[in-house]
Write a protein that holds these residues in place. Structure first.
Motif, PDB file in Angstrom:
ATOM      1  N   GLN A  91      44.678   1.544  23.410  1.00 29.29           N
ATOM      2  CA  GLN A  91      44.604   2.776  22.634  1.00 29.29           C
ATOM      3  C   GLN A  91      43.511   3.654  23.183  1.00 29.29           C
ATOM      4  OE1 GLN A  91      44.054   1.204  18.689  1.00 29.29           O
ATOM      5  NE2 GLN A  91      41.928   0.657  19.019  1.00 29.29           N
ATOM      6  N   GLY A  92      43.421   4.849  22.595  1.00 20.71           N
ATOM      7  CA  GLY A  92      42.431   5.784  23.085  1.00 20.71           C
ATOM      8  C   GLY A  92      43.082   6.857  23.944  1.00 20.71           C
ATOM      9  N   LEU A  93      42.195   7.653  24.510  1.00 18.25           N
ATOM     10  CA  LEU A  93      42.624   8.863  25.194  1.00 18.25           C
ATOM     11  C   LEU A  93      43.623   8.623  26.316  1.00 18.25           C
ATOM     12  CD1 LEU A  93      42.091  11.769  24.877  1.00 18.25           C
ATOM     13  CD2 LEU A  93      40.040  11.556  26.292  1.00 18.25           C
ATOM     14  N   ILE A 441      30.280   7.527  19.869  1.00 14.69           N
ATOM     15  CA  ILE A 441      31.447   6.668  19.624  1.00 14.69           C
ATOM     16  C   ILE A 441      32.634   7.401  19.012  1.00 14.69           C
ATOM     17  CG2 ILE A 441      30.166   4.496  19.411  1.00 14.69           C
ATOM     18  CD1 ILE A 441      30.399   4.950  16.307  1.00 14.69           C
ATOM     19  N   SER A 442      32.487   8.693  18.687  1.00 19.47           N
ATOM     20  CA  SER A 442      33.613   9.340  17.984  1.00 19.47           C
ATOM     21  C   SER A 442      34.406  10.245  18.909  1.00 19.47           C
ATOM     22  CB  SER A 442      33.091  10.127  16.785  1.00 19.47           C
ATOM     23  OG  SER A 442      32.173  11.113  17.187  1.00 19.47           O
ATOM     24  N   ARG A 443      35.696  10.237  18.696  1.00 16.80           N
ATOM     25  CA  ARG A 443      36.603  11.097  19.450  1.00 16.80           C
ATOM     26  C   ARG A 443      37.500  11.799  18.444  1.00 16.80           C
ATOM     27  NH1 ARG A 443      33.353   9.558  22.187  1.00 16.80           N
ATOM     28  NH2 ARG A 443      33.435   8.424  24.153  1.00 16.80           N
ATOM     29  N   ASP A 512      35.623   5.556  20.466  1.00 20.89           N
ATOM     30  CA  ASP A 512      35.606   5.433  21.920  1.00 20.89           C
ATOM     31  C   ASP A 512      36.344   4.145  22.306  1.00 20.89           C
ATOM     32  OD1 ASP A 512      34.987   5.207  24.608  1.00 20.89           O
ATOM     33  OD2 ASP A 512      32.840   4.881  24.302  1.00 20.89           O
ATOM     34  N   ALA A 513      37.221   4.237  23.309  1.00 23.09           N
ATOM     35  CA  ALA A 513      38.022   3.072  23.704  1.00 23.09           C
ATOM     36  C   ALA A 513      37.169   1.908  24.183  1.00 23.09           C
ATOM     37  CB  ALA A 513      39.006   3.458  24.803  1.00 23.09           C
ATOM     38  N   TRP A 514      35.927   2.175  24.565  1.00 25.68           N
ATOM     39  CA  TRP A 514      35.086   1.062  25.031  1.00 25.68           C
ATOM     40  C   TRP A 514      34.615   0.193  23.876  1.00 25.68           C
ATOM     41  CZ3 TRP A 514      35.943  -0.521  29.548  1.00 25.68           C
ATOM     42  CH2 TRP A 514      36.441   0.388  30.489  1.00 25.68           C
ATOM     43  N   LEU A 515      34.760   0.685  22.657  1.00 24.77           N
ATOM     44  CA  LEU A 515      34.558  -0.199  21.508  1.00 24.77           C
ATOM     45  C   LEU A 515      35.669  -1.243  21.483  1.00 24.77           C
ATOM     46  CD1 LEU A 515      33.745   2.494  18.794  1.00 24.77           C
ATOM     47  CD2 LEU A 515      32.142   0.728  19.559  1.00 24.77           C
TER      48      LEU A 515
END
Ligand SMILES: [Zn+2]
Ligand SMILES: [Zn+2]
Length: 1020
Positions: A91-93, A441-443, A512-515
């Motif tokens: 998931q993520g961008l 951490i927010s997108r 953030d996808a790195w979470l």
């Protein structure tokens, strides 16, 4: 006659052979058997950094996956129990952007019109599709994983684990909402964090270069000049910064600039920047509504550059990060001109235009009002979005951050416990940790980790939800439709404020996808999970995709931290960083003990691979054209601290080298079938049994040395050292042992067969983790007659390593050095190897004295003597690649002395020159012999070859030449090794009949005569 071994074709068809082996592994469940075999063994814990299931994998992914597979295979051979869990990042961008593309959407508004629920479904479908593609590609590459048991980062389980982490950082007071200037992608409509900016590309872009006049108030006719390449920021200008300690000049035209930037000018007045501070000026767009009430003034700033622009910097706190910081110091108003999509907001004069579209209107506007001093274009490096390539801008927004201050030192301490390969990357990690900013951490996006932040508008309390159970407990509405913890479903759930009981909504941001990837060492291993839940990782969006269990905390204790992880170097500030951040926060420990990292993959000419440049290599195509083994060999042969130049050229070279291995195996098979020889399985344990000749004992020692070197290489996580050990081993095996033992194989010598078989099979085992297909294929061929042999080399365990006889190895190494020099001496003199010569004199290489007969035979000389070589002339030159770095500026003096012949020869081949002692390998030595002698020299060994030919030598040379020609003709005629022939020489060669017996023996001729007009052979 039934053959003992199946025949091998002349060269391997890697592609076909690999498919056969894959089919065999599948049919025999070889991997499952291996996994089972080691079930009670010691544990080797590897945690897979997830691959993004968003596109087919690239050849750079295949590099990393090869390394992961190599070490898992090696550890399995050594009996370690392993988890083999593959991971997908979901998931993520990155997923969103690809789905947007495939749906033809190009803005956040269009996504919202499409519908978030539908959009989430499309994202999940894409992940499922490419997880399958990547799985197939990985299997084809030979990667052994517990497929079907993959972890997916978009499962509810994974999300809940991140929620726990977020709740923990909130409880420690590290979580905050920052109103700051952040790097922003206008297309993706979200801020980009520090580590993502580094992942993006700097592109050469062209922008306007504008010099703008800003008239000073109360100073008639005087104006500041500022320089900008971002016209869209000018309507947000609120100040101009000068360097207070620099000199500024008023020029004849009434404009002020830094003296350093216009030193030639005619100066009307000159002042220090400090004297300009506080002056007020007319802003470039004072008439715009957004500028109402803004007083523009000159502020001091020590960072003002005096190397470009005018030395007076236009400050727009709403459009630049340093500008924003200055606004805090000087209490400047912050005018933010852009909306989420990077378009001008109302009040800034150019409503709705993008930062590009606004360029010309701003220029025209300034020009019309006489404020434009000069307009040009500039090409400069400009950062772009790592995901979509759009040029980035700055916006002032509210984002959520985790403070890095308190965790910095614990993370540094944790890193100090980690063993890095190569070692210097440990310092790179330290550097990153020392400099890391707070984690944004927010997108402001859709399909990602829903941040569980519920700020109460009434009382200001922030609730951070730590689990689904807690969410359910506190929910006021929306639970009934919560199919999974993703938007839009999660957004419908409201909770009760813990303080005032009011109804609170979640913030719309995702994480953030790195979470997602960072929590993996906890979420996949069951940290603090009270009970083991079979299939407990297949929750939420992961339902139906995997059978992965959610283990319990006892399991986590067993498998955490990972013994080893491995990813590309850029992961220092991405995955290594995020897993460390999260694990150190929650457990106080590094999530990994050892790490192997490696550089970038480029094309074979050293350029980055890009689809648009036509130099990208597709994984499937590479597998077809090269074969997976050859790809893997290319990856493994690469020193990890240098970029890999990947391509078909290097692959071709590898195939050529592997062919030597193949030919050696084929040699054994062919001759063993003729001799009816049977291998003895037990030989692998203790070495070949029988009357071993010195050459046999040497090959056994050589094989054990390989195993020793390979073991050391694997234990230090360096595949390149395995390759470096294996290549010369194959050369020794083929170009020394087999070549010098042909006759014995022809005679069916049992000991020779056993020795060669031992060396070949042990050699295969040494590289089986690197090249799993070819080694298994040959293993199956070579051990087929042994009923006790495991069906696969990968089930055979790691070979016992017996201490090699190093004295013997050194002796033969010297012998080979002498032979090599003898060949050089022949080549220099232009004498063919088949032409016998009288005498070779060897100087140095005392160990080789025991091998005079072999030297004579190899070099086809009658006599070999060991004595001082009387070389009339000695030239010594510096070996620059070694001596340059060693001597530095002293090199010139050394070179001059060498040229003048001012040096002293030392024992062992070194030289003393100009006060330096140089080793034998630091110089290039050239000796010229006496008339009629050819001399070669290296590593402290010198040989001299008598090149004089007498009639007898010439005649013998002709016989050797003839034998060679006939044997070539036999091969070309397709004769079997055992076929006899009738040989007819030309009449001019009749004198050679004196050696008819010799000729007949070497060519398997039943008759030799010399009445032909041309050389002829006929099957007898
Ligand atoms: Zn973007
Ligand atoms: Zn409240």
């Amino acid at each position: 006659m039934a053959h003992i071994f199946s025949r091998l074709p002349d060269k391997p068809d890697h592609y076909a052979l690999e498919l056969e082996i894959l089919e065999f592994w599948e049919r025999e469940r070889t991997f499952e058997k291996l996994h089972e075999l080691n079930r009670d063994g010691p544990r080797f814990s590897f945690v897979d950094g997830p691959i993004t299931a968003n596109n087919p994998m690239g050849v750079h992914h295949a590099w990393g996956r090869t390394l992961k597979d190599v070490f898992q295979r090696y550890k399995a051979l050594r009996g370690f129990d392993e988890r083999y869990q593959n991971g997908f990042d979901c998931q993520g961008l990155w997923v969103e952007v690809e789905v947007e593309k495939s749906l033809g959407l190009n803005s956040k508004r269009e996504i919202e019109e499409y519908g978030l629920a539908e959009f989430a479904e499309r994202c999940k479908e894409r992940v499922a599709r490419f997880a399958e593609v990547i799985t197939d590609q990985s299997k084809r590459l030979g990667m052994w994983m517990d497929w079907e048991n993959d972890y997916y980062t978009f499962t509810d389980t994974n999300i809940e684990y991140i929620w726990r982490f977020l709740r923990a950082v909130h409880e420690r007071g590290w979580l905050y909402q920052g109103h700051r200037s952040t790097v922003w992608c206008p297309r993706c409509g979200t801020s980009i964090s520090q580590h993502e900016v580094f992942s993006g590309e700097y592109k050469e872009l062209e922008h306007p270069s504008l010099y703008v006049r800003l008239p000073l108030k109360d100073r008639d006719g005087e104006a500041l000049v500022v320089w900008t390449t971002t016209p869209w920021t000018l309507p947000a200008n609120v100040a101009a910064a000068v360097n207070p300690s620099a000199e500024y000049v008023l020029r004849g035209d009434g404009t002020w600039v830094a003296k350093a930037l216009d030193p030639e000018t005619r100066v009307v007045r000159e002042v220090l920047g400090a004297e300009l501070v506080g002056l007020e000026y007319e802003g470039p767009f004072d008439h715009l509504p957004a500028q109402e009430g803004v007083v523009h003034r000159v502020i001091p700033w020590d960072e003002v550059s005096l190397t470009e622009g005018t030395g007076i910097v236009h400050i727009a706190p709403g459009a630049g990060s340093e500008d924003f910081e200055l606004s805090r110091v000087h209490e400047l108003p912050v005018l933010a001109p852009l909306d989420e999509a990077g378009r001008m907001l109302p009040g800034f004069g150019f409503d709705g235009l993008s930062t590009d579209d606004v360029e010309q209107p701003v220029i025209d506007d300034l020009e019309g009002r006489g404020l434009l001093l000069q307009a040009g274009r500039i090409v400069h490096r400009y950062p772009t979005c790592w995901r979509c390539g759009t040029p980035l801008v700055f916006r002032v927004v509210d984002d959520w951050f985790i403070s890095a201050e308190e965790i910095r030192q614990p993370m540094l301490d944790a890193n100090a416990t980690v063993e890095w390969t190569p070692a210097f990357y440990s310092k790179r990690m330290d550097d990153w940790l020392r400099n890391m900013g707070d984690w944004n951490i927010s997108r402001k996006r859709y399909f990602g980790l829903p941040l569980p932040f519920y700020p109460c508008e009434d009382c200001g309390t922030l609730s951070v939800i730590g689990s689904r159970a807690e969410l359910e407990e506190r929910a006021l509405s929306g639970l009934e439709q919560l199919q999974e913890l993703h938007r839009p479903w999660i957004d419908e759930v409201t909770i009760a404020c813990s303080e005032c009981g009011g109804e609170v909504r979640r913030i719309p941001e995702v994480g953030d996808a790195w979470l997602d990837a960072g929590i993996v060492p906890l979420s996949t291993l069951g940290w603090e999970n009270p009970e083991y839940v079979p299939r407990g990782h297949a929750t939420g969006a992961g339902e139906g995709l995997t059978t992965a269990d959610l283990p319990d905390h006892a399991y986590w204790e067993e498998w955490f931290p990972a013994d080893w992880v491995s990813e590309m170097r850029e992961q220092i500030r991405l995955w290594f960083y995020s897993i460390s951040f999260m694990a150190v926060t929650l457990t106080g420990r590094s999530p990994y003990r050892r790490v192997l990292t490696y550089e970038k993959l480029l094309d074979e000419t050293g350029r980055e691979m890009h689809r648009s440049w036509g130099n990208a290599i597709d994984v499937n195509e590479a597998v077809e054209q090269m074969g997976a083994d050859v790809m893997r060999w290319q990856y493994c042969g690469q020193p990890p601290n240098q970029n890999l130049l990947f391509g078909y050229g290097p692959a071709h070279e590898i195939k050529r080298r592997l062919l030597t291995l193949w030919n050696s195996a084929k040699f054994l098979v062919d001759y063993a079938n003729i001799a009816g020889w049977q291998p003895v399985w037990e030989d692998l344990a203790g070495g070949p049994v029988g009357e071993l000749e010195p050459l046999d004992r040497w090959l056994v020692a050589r094989t054990n040395a390989l195993l020793e070197e390979a073991t050391a290489a694997y234990e230090s996580w360096l595949t390149v050292d395995v390759v470096r050990a294996f290549d010369p081993f194959v050369d020794d095996l083929s170009n020394w042992y087999i070549r010098r033992s042909r006759r014995r194989f022809w005679d069916g010598d049992e000991t020779a067969f056993r020795t060669l078989w031992y060396a070949l099979v042990q050699g295969l085992r040494a590289v089986a983790p690197l090249m799993p297909f070819l080694t298994d294929h040959l293993w199956r061929q070579l051990t087929a007659p042994c009923k006790d042999a495991p069906a696969s080399v990968h089930l055979a365990g790691w070979p016992e390593v017996q201490t090699p006889d190093s004295a013997l190895l050194e002796e033969v190494a010297e012998l080979r050095r002498v032979v090599e020099l003898g060949r050089q001496a022949r080549a220099t003199a232009g004498v063919k190897l088949r032409q016998p010569l009288r005498t070779l004199v060897v100087d140095g290489a005392a160990l080789a004295q025991a091998h005079v007969d072999e030297i004579a035979e190899e070099l086809r000389v009658k006599d070999v003597t060991f004595e001082e070589v009387d070389a009339s002339e000695l030239r010594v030159r510096p070996n620059l690649p070694l001596l340059g770095p060693k001597l530095g500026r002293e090199l010139g003096a050394v070179r001059t002395a060498l040229e003048a012949g001012e040096f002293e020869e030392l024992a062992g081949g070194g030289f003393r020159v100009a006060g330096h002692e140089l080793d034998f390998d630091e110089v290039l030595v050239e000796r010229r012999g006496k008339e009629g002698w050819s001399v070669a020299s290296s590593d402290g060994v010198t040989v001299a070859l008598d090149t004089h030919l007498d009639d007898e030598l010439v005649r013998e040379g002709r016989v050797y030449e003839l034998i060679h020609t006939v044997n070539t003709m036999r091969k070309e005629a397709g004769l079997e090794l055992t076929d006899r022939i009738r040989l007819t020489l030309t009449q001019t060669d009749a004198d050679l009949l004196a050696d008819a017996d010799w000729i007949a023996r070497e060519t398997l001729a039943v008759s030799v005569d010399a009445d032909g007009t041309e050389l002829r052979i006929a099957k007898a």
